[in-house]
Design an enzyme around this catalytic site. Structure first.
Site, PDB file in Angstrom:
ATOM      1  CD  GLU A 117      42.826 -21.184 102.976  1.00 51.10           C
ATOM      2  OE1 GLU A 117      42.730 -20.561 101.896  1.00 51.10           O
ATOM      3  OE2 GLU A 117      43.853 -21.191 103.674  1.00 51.10           O
ATOM      4  CD  GLU A 139      43.956 -18.301 106.999  1.00 52.65           C
ATOM      5  OE1 GLU A 139      44.086 -19.406 106.451  1.00 52.65           O
ATOM      6  OE2 GLU A 139      42.869 -17.903 107.451  1.00 52.65           O
TER       7      GLU A 139
END
Length: 706
Positions: A117, A139
């Site tokens: 990210e 995730e």
């Protein structure tokens, strides 16, 4: 700064090097967040004198995800503070990408989760061309979503459809695949070239901005309101529910963030993402999954259940007795890791057939470009099929994988022991027979152990290590090393009928048959299993195992236990299916299901013979509870009886070996997350209604008392 360094060279290029003091990897912990905020503030102050920014790492990996120790500890009543924290982190990343300076992520190693990210907040991403490096946003596999801007940026980068697999499946990729997908812009041969390329790109691209910050930007593939996209999104929730059965909130939340965020500006989309992320992180499901799939798994990899005091050892030569499905699979597991294997069977043709299994697996990998023909040939050379016992001479471990018959296992064990290296290990791949009893067939019981592989061996990660009464600690340590040498996950249990996994698995299939015997419609039973989160319904999985094998185990249990054997409601159903209906399972072509040659399997209509007209249908939740509680309560009994020694092994073993629903965190964690007192009350209610098999074990009573 304790998590990164700030260095500006003569050309005005700043290098932010992530290097958390005293840590093996960099994470998005409090120290990192504080250092990032300070670095971004300094960049803004010095912006007029700067040419660009490089983000890289002094560790072997670039940047791991969030600090899971921090995330798992966040209570639900602390959600507002967590939301503000994640919004602050994202504000810093947003300032970084809108400074008006070119920002490059120099990916010297893996960047997963929050690490990727951060890379997505950079204008250009360069990676070292090492296929061991992994990138992506996994995730969802831990019950969360990419909350540091991952969903918002991936959708704007790839479009809704393009981002689906990366976000909803947590797909990971290597440098080459990332380059092909446009997620990585360039590759470098090594770290020196990596930084050189980064500097060159900055000098050549002074006016850099993210695609979504440029005038005229359009979402790739179109907005949710466009007909083609709307058509795809109309069926997406149903497809998602078919996989999750509503047990996993993370995929549903990710889909919501993707669609809602695609219709608004970047800042609003990012805030939507933070809200959903906060909800997931503070949920029990995420804590269950993180606790087992991350922490417990890492403890096992670090040797938590391995006896201490013995130096690690790698095996070079292993013998496998029996070249059937399991033996052939074990031979493949060894050879694929460079271990020489002697694959013995009663005849040379049978042994050769066992080697053919590896040849077929390799043919598929060659076809997919995953291995060269030369490497495949070298791997096959490691497998020596034979009918001669003398070929086992010098083996450091010999694994017996013959049919579940005590006399046969004893005979092959005695023959093999004569050829075993003096300090070697004898192992049995039995799934149910007590190891202490099998060990009586050899002269070195301290060197005898159980190694329960799961089928198909080439796909299943788990190996259950079973210590017999006389098994030495050194033998256990060597077995643990061997399992890890194969790249598999070991759990360690003590001896007992069915050990842990087979015993608990038997409870699942028996409960399904018991329900059928009560007149519950078969389709409802199967649906209960799926809605609970099990990968396959209890009747379908019984067919796969085969009713014949279940009957053999039942007969063996009755013979071994005699008057102590307690009849189970499933026994009558099993006996009737075989004796009255001649339905023996999928391998025999007929079980609880029919298996038409040109159609999908379907439930056998003859199961109506078990119907009880006039009886009202049970509540679906009662069926779901029965299937989950019967496994969790039997797991608790394994603690009472000393079969299990750690909840870590119980939870990992149940997820990887039994397919127990990952949302629970495992069979032991299921009772904890349910609430010990509430679980005790539910067990008591089930026992009153369905029998003593649901009686609460002492382990659960102690948990409730604490």
């Amino acid at each position: 700064m304790s998590a990164m360094s700030y260095q500006c060279d003569a050309d005005g290029i700043v290098t932010l090097t992530f290097d958390a003091v005293g840590e093996k990897t960099n994470t998005l912990n409090a120290a990192f967040r504080a250092d990032l905020a300070a670095a971004v503030a300094r960049l803004a102050e010095e912006r007029a004198q700067l040419r660009g920014v490089i983000l890289t790492s002094a560790k072997r990996s670039f940047l791991s995800g969030g600090d899971l120790n921090e995330l798992i500890a966040i209570p639900s009543d602390d959600a507002p503070a967590f939301f503000q924290m994640i919004e602050s982190l994202k504000a810093d990343l947003r300032k970084l990408e809108t400074l008006g300076l070119p920002v490059v992520a120099a990916l010297n190693g893996s960047a997963l989760g929050g690490g990727f990210e951060v890379a997505l907040a950079c204008h250009h991403r360069i990676a070292v061309a090492d296929e061991k490096s992994r990138f992506g946003l996994p995730e969802v596999t831990l019950g969360m979503l990419p909350g540091a801007g991952g969903v918002t940026r991936m959708v704007r980068l790839l479009g809704l459809q393009g981002a689906f697999d990366y976000l909803l499946e947590g797909r990971q990729f290597g440098p080459q695949a990332g380059l092909a997908a446009g997620l990585i812009h360039a590759l470098a041969a090594d770290c020196a070239e990596l930084l050189s390329q980064a500097r060159s790109w900055i000098m050549a691209n002074p006016a850099s901005a993210q695609p979504w910050d440029r005038e005229g930007y359009r979402l790739p593939g179109g907005l949710p309101s466009q007909p083609k996209v709307a058509q795809m999104l109309a069926v997406a929730p149903a497809m998602l529910y078919e996989k999750t059965r509503g047990n996993y909130p993370a995929p549903e939340a990710i889909l919501a963030v993707m669609v809602e965020g695609a219709q608004v500006d970047f800042a609003t989309a990012s805030r939507i993402e933070s809200r959903y992320f906060t909800r997931l992180v503070t949920s029990q499901v995420a804590k269950n999954m993180i606790g087992t799939l991350f922490f417990a798994m890492n403890e096992i990899k670090a040797g938590a259940s391995r006896p201490a005091g013995f130096a690690p050892r790698q095996l070079r030569k292993v013998g496998v007795l029996g070249a059937g499905m399991m033996g052939a699979g074990i031979a493949w597991a060894c050879a694929s890791k460079g271990v020489q294997v002697v694959l013995k069977d009663v005849g040379q043709a049978a042994a050769e057939k066992g080697k053919e299994y590896s040849r077929q697996l390799l043919a598929k990998r060659i076809g997919k470009g995953r291995i060269s023909e030369a490497d495949a040939a070298a791997l096959l050379e490691l497998i020596q099929p034979t009918e001669q016992a003398d070929d086992l001479a010098g083996c450091e471990m010999i694994i017996e994988a013959v049919y579940e018959n005590r006399d046969l296992k004893a005979r092959v064990t005695r023959e093999a022991e004569q050829r075993l290296a003096a300090d070697g290990v004898l192992a049995s791949n039995t799934s149910t027979l007590p190891i202490s009893g099998l060990a009586t067939a050899c002269d070195r019981p301290a060197q005898f152990i159980g190694l329960h592989f799961f089928s198909p061996v080439d796909k299943m990660q788990l190996v259950e290590i079973i210590k017999g009464r006389d098994t030495s600690a050194e033998t256990t340590a060597r077995a643990y090393d061997f399992v890890q040498q194969l790249g598999k996950v070991p759990i360690v249990v003590n001896d007992g009928r069915g050990f842990f996994t087979s015993r608990v698995f038997g409870c699942y299939v028996n409960e399904g048959m018991a329900m059928l015997g009560e007149g519950v419609p078969a389709a409802m039973i199967e649906q209960a299993g799926l809605q609970a989160g099990m990968p396959v319904g209890p009747l379908a999985v019984t067919d796969e195992v085969s009713l014949s094998l279940c009957a053999h185990i039942l007969e063996q249990s009755r013979a071994d236990l005699g008057a102590a054997y307690r009849e189970h409601p499933a026994d009558a159903v099993l006996t009737r299916m075989i004796a009255e209906f001649d339905r023996k399972g999928r391998a025999a072509g007929a079980g609880f299901y029919d298996y038409p040659a040109e159609a999908r399997k379907r439930l056998w209509t003859g199961l109506d013979a078990f119907a009880q007209p006039g009886r009202s249908l049970p509540a679906m939740q009662d069926l779901i509870d029965r299937l989950l509680f019967i496994q969790a309560l039997e797991t608790a009994r394994c603690f009472d009886e000393g079969v299990l020694e750690s909840e870590r092994d119980a939870n990992v073993g149940s997820l990887l070996g039994l397919g127990f629903p990952a949302w629970t965190g495992g069979a032991s964690q299921f009772l904890r997350q349910y609430g010990a007192e509430q679980a005790l009350a539910r067990a008591d209610a089930l026992a009153r209604q369905f029998g003593a098999r649901f009686a609460a074990p002492q382990w659960l009573k102690r948990l409730a008392a604490e």
